[in-house]
Enzyme design. Structure first.
Site, PDB file in Angstrom:
ATOM      1  N   TYR A 115     -52.915 -56.552 -61.516  1.00  0.00           N
ATOM      2  CA  TYR A 115     -54.380 -56.534 -61.673  1.00  0.00           C
ATOM      3  C   TYR A 115     -54.769 -55.346 -62.557  1.00  0.00           C
ATOM      4  CZ  TYR A 115     -59.370 -56.281 -60.769  1.00  0.00           C
ATOM      5  OH  TYR A 115     -60.732 -56.220 -60.929  1.00  0.00           O
ATOM      6  N   ARG A 140     -66.869 -73.748 -59.863  1.00  0.00           N
ATOM      7  CA  ARG A 140     -67.685 -74.355 -58.790  1.00  0.00           C
ATOM      8  C   ARG A 140     -69.086 -74.658 -59.324  1.00  0.00           C
ATOM      9  NH1 ARG A 140     -66.304 -69.827 -54.364  1.00  0.00           N
ATOM     10  NH2 ARG A 140     -66.381 -68.612 -56.301  1.00  0.00           N
TER      11      ARG A 140
END
Ligand code: NDP
Ligand code: 8X3
Length: 259
Positions: free
Chosen positions: A157, A39
């Protein structure tokens, strides 16, 4: 303590959370910054703020660390004044999903492994050779308490952060005959967009992770990273595990007021 003034730090995942706080802490200390994330609009806003507040030079890069070719091209394509990277902070990472392994979404698994393990490797492979050639540099990886202490519904994870721990330790051995340093900062619960991402945008579930427990802030973690980065050259802070006071392990957390 050494000064970061005019040192160049390359920070991945600087558009949010811990990475953004690290960028702020380093800019406050006078470092020049290369900030990466997907972003770029957020990076540009952050860069404007930090240039105004601290007068430091900042270069922003729209980069998906999972894309090996893009990482190689981005690092190789840095302008000469940005080529000499003193500190690499491998922070970009995420959890996706919270499922028992046999019910997990394999796309979530790929995203975590591609980002947390392979992405960290692509960036490291591109940046570290220059550090070795110059005989100077510091790599700081953001691991997790989950890389020491696994928990149910987090197998992939956890595994990705165990991998970060193994990579960090082995890299330190690979570089032991150089002046380079390799650190890892391994947080427990920190309130960022992490849980919103893990729960695929489910705000209620994400907020539930941080209810009734005083968790760490991204600035708490940035402070630890800054500590690693500012030790004198003969001192290597190898690992900092940092949790909220109300968290003793991945699984043992005290919800409610402390006695
Ligand atoms: P956030 O979701 O707030 O920030 C994650 C950052 O990683 C964002 O800037 C995001 O940028 C970036 N990122 C994710 N995927 C990619 C990608 N493919 N390419 C480039 N950048 C990417 O979470 P945190 O700040 O909490 O997470 C930062 C690190 O801290 C992670 O490695 C996480 O595992 C670790 N950590 C977090 C803990 C916590 O409780 N919050 C605890 C322990 C460790 P963008 O989306 O713009 O690309
Ligand atoms: C993030 C910490 O315990 O939420 O790495 O997985 S935890």
């Amino acid at each position: 303590m050494i000064s970061l003034r005019d040192k160049t730090a390359f920070v991945t995942g600087a558009s949010s959370g811990i990475g953004m706080s690290i960028a702020r802490a380093f800019a406050t200390a006078g470092a020049r910054l290369v900030l990466c994330a997907r972003r770029k609009d957020r990076l540009d806003t952050l860069a404007r703020d930090l240039r105004t507040a601290h007068g430091v030079e900042i270069h922003t890069l729209e980069l998906d660390v999972r894309d090996r070719g893009a990482v190689e091209a981005a690092v190789a394509g840095l302008a000469a004044e940005w080529q000499i990277i003193d500190i690499l902070v491998n922070n970009a990472g995420l959890a996706r999903g919270f499922d028992k392994l046999h019910e997990g979404d394999v796309n979530d698994w790929e995203e975590m492994i591609d980002t947390n393990v392979k992405g960290l490797l692509w960036v490291s492979r591109s940046v570290i050779p220059g550090m070795v050639a110059r005989g100077s540099g510091h790599i700081i990886n953001i691991g997790s308490i989950a890389g020491h202490d696994p928990y149910p519904r987090g197998a992939v994870y956890n595994a990705s952060k165990f991998a970060v721990d193994a990579i960090t330790k082995a890299l330190r051995m690979d570089l032991v005959d150089t002046p380079l340093r390799v650190s890892t900062v391994d947080p427990g619960l920190v309130e960022t967009e992490f849980s919103l991402v893990r729960f695929h945008g489910d705000r209620e579930k994400a907020d539930g992770v941080y209810t009734d427990i005083e968790v760490c802030t991204p600035d708490d973690i940035a402070d630890a990273v800054l500590y690693c980065a500012t030790r004198p050259p003969h001192v290597s802070v190898n690992q900092i595990v940092i949790t909220p006071t109300a968290q003793a392990s991945s699984m043992v957390k005290h919800v409610g007021p402390l006695r």
